[in-house]
Motif scaffolding. Structure first.
Motif, PDB file in Angstrom:
ATOM      1  N   PRO A  48      51.045  16.765  15.792  1.00  0.00           N
ATOM      2  CA  PRO A  48      52.215  16.197  16.455  1.00  0.00           C
ATOM      3  C   PRO A  48      52.979  15.310  15.477  1.00  0.00           C
ATOM      4  O   PRO A  48      52.563  14.193  15.175  1.00  0.00           O
ATOM      5  N   GLY A  49      54.055  15.809  14.960  1.00  0.00           N
ATOM      6  CA  GLY A  49      54.809  15.041  13.983  1.00  0.00           C
ATOM      7  C   GLY A  49      55.866  15.899  13.325  1.00  0.00           C
ATOM      8  O   GLY A  49      56.153  17.011  13.762  1.00  0.00           O
TER       9      GLY A  49
ATOM     10  N   LYS B  50      43.949  37.255  16.093  1.00  0.00           N
ATOM     11  CA  LYS B  50      43.069  36.202  16.605  1.00  0.00           C
ATOM     12  C   LYS B  50      43.167  35.008  15.654  1.00  0.00           C
ATOM     13  O   LYS B  50      43.236  35.182  14.429  1.00  0.00           O
ATOM     14  N   ALA B  51      43.162  33.814  16.216  1.00  0.00           N
ATOM     15  CA  ALA B  51      43.296  32.613  15.389  1.00  0.00           C
ATOM     16  C   ALA B  51      42.463  31.465  15.943  1.00  0.00           C
ATOM     17  O   ALA B  51      42.333  31.309  17.169  1.00  0.00           O
ATOM     18  N   VAL B  52      41.889  30.691  15.037  1.00  0.00           N
ATOM     19  CA  VAL B  52      41.303  29.398  15.384  1.00  0.00           C
ATOM     20  C   VAL B  52      42.413  28.374  15.189  1.00  0.00           C
ATOM     21  O   VAL B  52      42.951  28.230  14.082  1.00  0.00           O
ATOM     22  N   VAL B  53      42.794  27.701  16.266  1.00  0.00           N
ATOM     23  CA  VAL B  53      43.924  26.774  16.224  1.00  0.00           C
ATOM     24  C   VAL B  53      43.410  25.362  16.491  1.00  0.00           C
ATOM     25  O   VAL B  53      42.913  25.065  17.585  1.00  0.00           O
ATOM     26  N   ALA B  54      43.504  24.507  15.490  1.00  0.00           N
ATOM     27  CA  ALA B  54      43.072  23.117  15.614  1.00  0.00           C
ATOM     28  C   ALA B  54      44.292  22.234  15.849  1.00  0.00           C
ATOM     29  O   ALA B  54      45.297  22.351  15.146  1.00  0.00           O
ATOM     30  N   PHE B  55      44.188  21.363  16.830  1.00  0.00           N
ATOM     31  CA  PHE B  55      45.267  20.419  17.142  1.00  0.00           C
ATOM     32  C   PHE B  55      44.835  19.032  16.681  1.00  0.00           C
ATOM     33  O   PHE B  55      43.891  18.449  17.216  1.00  0.00           O
TER      34      PHE B  55
ATOM     35  N   LYS C 111      57.070   5.069  12.990  1.00  0.00           N
ATOM     36  CA  LYS C 111      57.381   4.745  14.388  1.00  0.00           C
ATOM     37  C   LYS C 111      56.971   5.841  15.358  1.00  0.00           C
ATOM     38  O   LYS C 111      56.342   5.584  16.384  1.00  0.00           O
ATOM     39  N   ASP C 112      57.302   7.078  15.023  1.00  0.00           N
ATOM     40  CA  ASP C 112      57.014   8.164  15.949  1.00  0.00           C
ATOM     41  C   ASP C 112      55.516   8.354  16.144  1.00  0.00           C
ATOM     42  O   ASP C 112      55.046   8.651  17.232  1.00  0.00           O
ATOM     43  N   THR C 113      54.736   8.157  15.084  1.00  0.00           N
ATOM     44  CA  THR C 113      53.286   8.287  15.192  1.00  0.00           C
ATOM     45  C   THR C 113      52.712   7.178  16.060  1.00  0.00           C
ATOM     46  O   THR C 113      51.862   7.417  16.919  1.00  0.00           O
ATOM     47  N   ARG C 114      53.174   5.964  15.853  1.00  0.00           N
ATOM     48  CA  ARG C 114      52.641   4.826  16.614  1.00  0.00           C
ATOM     49  C   ARG C 114      52.963   4.922  18.092  1.00  0.00           C
ATOM     50  O   ARG C 114      52.131   4.635  18.947  1.00  0.00           O
ATOM     51  N   THR C 115      54.180   5.328  18.411  1.00  0.00           N
ATOM     52  CA  THR C 115      54.595   5.321  19.810  1.00  0.00           C
ATOM     53  C   THR C 115      54.122   6.555  20.569  1.00  0.00           C
ATOM     54  O   THR C 115      54.050   6.527  21.798  1.00  0.00           O
ATOM     55  N   LYS C 116      53.766   7.623  19.849  1.00  0.00           N
ATOM     56  CA  LYS C 116      53.327   8.854  20.519  1.00  0.00           C
ATOM     57  C   LYS C 116      51.958   9.289  20.013  1.00  0.00           C
ATOM     58  O   LYS C 116      50.953   9.177  20.708  1.00  0.00           O
ATOM     59  N   GLY C 117      51.943   9.817  18.801  1.00  0.00           N
ATOM     60  CA  GLY C 117      50.722  10.427  18.288  1.00  0.00           C
ATOM     61  C   GLY C 117      49.607   9.469  17.974  1.00  0.00           C
ATOM     62  O   GLY C 117      48.469   9.886  17.793  1.00  0.00           O
ATOM     63  N   GLY C 118      49.893   8.187  17.840  1.00  0.00           N
ATOM     64  CA  GLY C 118      48.841   7.232  17.508  1.00  0.00           C
ATOM     65  C   GLY C 118      47.710   7.227  18.509  1.00  0.00           C
ATOM     66  O   GLY C 118      46.558   6.943  18.167  1.00  0.00           O
ATOM     67  N   TRP C 119      48.021   7.515  19.769  1.00  0.00           N
ATOM     68  CA  TRP C 119      46.988   7.511  20.816  1.00  0.00           C
ATOM     69  C   TRP C 119      46.652   8.923  21.278  1.00  0.00           C
ATOM     70  O   TRP C 119      45.860   9.095  22.186  1.00  0.00           O
ATOM     71  N   GLN C 120      47.278   9.909  20.677  1.00  0.00           N
ATOM     72  CA  GLN C 120      47.096  11.295  21.113  1.00  0.00           C
ATOM     73  C   GLN C 120      45.753  11.850  20.632  1.00  0.00           C
ATOM     74  O   GLN C 120      45.347  11.627  19.506  1.00  0.00           O
ATOM     75  N   GLN C 121      45.062  12.584  21.513  1.00  0.00           N
ATOM     76  CA  GLN C 121      43.873  13.323  21.110  1.00  0.00           C
ATOM     77  C   GLN C 121      44.227  14.804  21.030  1.00  0.00           C
ATOM     78  O   GLN C 121      45.232  15.247  21.596  1.00  0.00           O
ATOM     79  N   GLY C 122      43.402  15.547  20.350  1.00  0.00           N
ATOM     80  CA  GLY C 122      43.687  16.958  20.152  1.00  0.00           C
ATOM     81  C   GLY C 122      42.604  17.854  20.698  1.00  0.00           C
ATOM     82  O   GLY C 122      42.010  17.577  21.742  1.00  0.00           O
TER      83      GLY C 122
ATOM     84  N   ALA D  19      54.023  21.927  12.397  1.00  0.00           N
ATOM     85  CA  ALA D  19      54.382  20.661  13.048  1.00  0.00           C
ATOM     86  C   ALA D  19      54.910  20.918  14.452  1.00  0.00           C
ATOM     87  O   ALA D  19      55.648  21.879  14.684  1.00  0.00           O
ATOM     88  N   ASP D  20      54.519  20.047  15.371  1.00  0.00           N
ATOM     89  CA  ASP D  20      55.030  20.078  16.746  1.00  0.00           C
ATOM     90  C   ASP D  20      55.692  18.726  17.012  1.00  0.00           C
ATOM     91  O   ASP D  20      55.072  17.823  17.582  1.00  0.00           O
ATOM     92  N   PRO D  21      56.945  18.558  16.579  1.00  0.00           N
ATOM     93  CA  PRO D  21      57.609  17.254  16.710  1.00  0.00           C
ATOM     94  C   PRO D  21      57.780  16.779  18.146  1.00  0.00           C
ATOM     95  O   PRO D  21      57.849  15.574  18.404  1.00  0.00           O
ATOM     96  N   SER D  22      57.824  17.706  19.086  1.00  0.00           N
ATOM     97  CA  SER D  22      58.064  17.329  20.486  1.00  0.00           C
ATOM     98  C   SER D  22      56.778  17.038  21.246  1.00  0.00           C
ATOM     99  O   SER D  22      56.836  16.600  22.397  1.00  0.00           O
ATOM    100  N   TYR D  23      55.613  17.301  20.620  1.00  0.00           N
ATOM    101  CA  TYR D  23      54.312  17.111  21.284  1.00  0.00           C
ATOM    102  C   TYR D  23      54.163  18.041  22.481  1.00  0.00           C
ATOM    103  O   TYR D  23      53.283  17.859  23.318  1.00  0.00           O
ATOM    104  N   ALA D  24      55.005  19.060  22.574  1.00  0.00           N
ATOM    105  CA  ALA D  24      55.039  19.910  23.761  1.00  0.00           C
ATOM    106  C   ALA D  24      53.757  20.724  23.936  1.00  0.00           C
ATOM    107  O   ALA D  24      53.328  20.960  25.069  1.00  0.00           O
ATOM    108  N   SER D  25      53.142  21.158  22.835  1.00  0.00           N
ATOM    109  CA  SER D  25      51.907  21.932  22.965  1.00  0.00           C
ATOM    110  C   SER D  25      50.779  21.082  23.513  1.00  0.00           C
ATOM    111  O   SER D  25      49.927  21.573  24.274  1.00  0.00           O
ATOM    112  N   TYR D  26      50.762  19.811  23.150  1.00  0.00           N
ATOM    113  CA  TYR D  26      49.723  18.894  23.634  1.00  0.00           C
ATOM    114  C   TYR D  26      49.873  18.655  25.136  1.00  0.00           C
ATOM    115  O   TYR D  26      48.886  18.562  25.869  1.00  0.00           O
ATOM    116  N   LYS D  27      51.115  18.566  25.565  1.00  0.00           N
ATOM    117  CA  LYS D  27      51.375  18.401  26.994  1.00  0.00           C
ATOM    118  C   LYS D  27      51.034  19.666  27.758  1.00  0.00           C
ATOM    119  O   LYS D  27      50.428  19.609  28.831  1.00  0.00           O
ATOM    120  N   ALA D  28      51.397  20.814  27.207  1.00  0.00           N
ATOM    121  CA  ALA D  28      51.136  22.081  27.880  1.00  0.00           C
ATOM    122  C   ALA D  28      49.647  22.322  28.069  1.00  0.00           C
ATOM    123  O   ALA D  28      49.215  22.852  29.101  1.00  0.00           O
TER     124      ALA D  28
END
Length: 258
Positions: free
Chosen positions: A144-145, A104-109, A211-222, A165-174
């Protein structure tokens, strides 16, 4: 306590100016914030009182994130998660569900690894790690990074849990976590940032403006979930509706440790 807005980010400063009328006096948590403004940004100050009381009208917010218990996940989400690859601090890859498949795990995004609000949340969760350990529950943070960003976050925060790290942001999309400018710049988020700075937390602007943070993760919520043991066994999930939308820590502990 008073601080000048020169100590916070240009983006936050600009946001506060644009919402000056609504933020002149605000009470949140243990802080009463008063905003006064003169001709220059360096003359703008925030005054806090640790003895302040939260007004009844501020006790709840219609923008609070959604929290659900004993929900499981859809077959589609489960299939997507089985394809998500995350990386530990040494660059080793694994399927994300391996993090809770046998435990069992508490997983924070996190929003991103430079986010000041994510650092306050990480501390709140880490403060409860002894209770999680006693219940055999792992504490995990995913961002995401890149692995380098994850490593920097771990070194800067001394986070007690595991970091991936989830460089593809795939977990956030899923998991359908929200993203966008309107979920990032809100009055509640701005005030949470002020409170975090007053408590001594700081944003990592180098990571934040990569760059990657600004164009993707900068607006991403978890969000936060309690999962496992078992790939599809998700007993609790909270999806942030805006930056700094923290769930009740006791709800998380009830889901993971009761």
């Amino acid at each position: 306590m008073a601080i000048t807005l020169s100590t916070v980010s240009p983006v936050t400063r600009s946001y506060l100016f644009s919402h000056y009328n609504s933020l002149q006096n605000f009470t949140t948590g243990s802080y009463s914030l008063a905003l006064s403004h003169s001709a220059t940004a360096d003359k703008t100050i925030l005054i806090s009182s640790s003895n302040a009381r939260r007004p009844v009208s501020a006790a709840s917010s219609s923008t609070a994130g959604t929290s659900q218990s004993s929900i499981g996940i859809s077959e589609e989400t489960g299939t997507l998660l089985e394809r998500v690859e995350v990386f530990d601090l040494n660059g080793n890859s694994m399927t994300i569900s391996d993090l809770w498949k046998d435990r069992k795990a508490v997983v924070a995004f996190a929003r991103h690894f430079g986010c000041v609000l994510c650092r306050t949340r990480a501390d709140k969760l880490a403060a409860k790690k002894d209770r999680m350990d006693a219940s055999g529950v792992a504490l995990v943070l995913i961002g995401p990074g890149s692995v380098d960003q994850a490593r920097a976050f771990s070194e800067q925060t001394s986070f007690k849990g595991e970091v991936y790290a989830d460089p593809s942001y795939a977990s956030y999309k899923a998991l359908s976590f929200v993203s966008g400018v309107t979920t990032t710049f809100t009055p509640g988020a701005a005030l949470k940032i002020i409170e975090a700075y007053m408590e001594g937390y700081r944003q990592d602007w180098e990571i934040s403006f990569e760059k990657d943070t600004r164009t993707k993760g900068g607006w991403q919520q978890g969000g936060i979930m309690v999962a496992g043991p078992g790939i599809s066994n998700i007993s609790y999930i909270h999806k942030d509706k805006e930056a700094g939308d923290d769930p009740d820590i006791e709800e998380i502990l009830k889901a993971c440790c009761s």
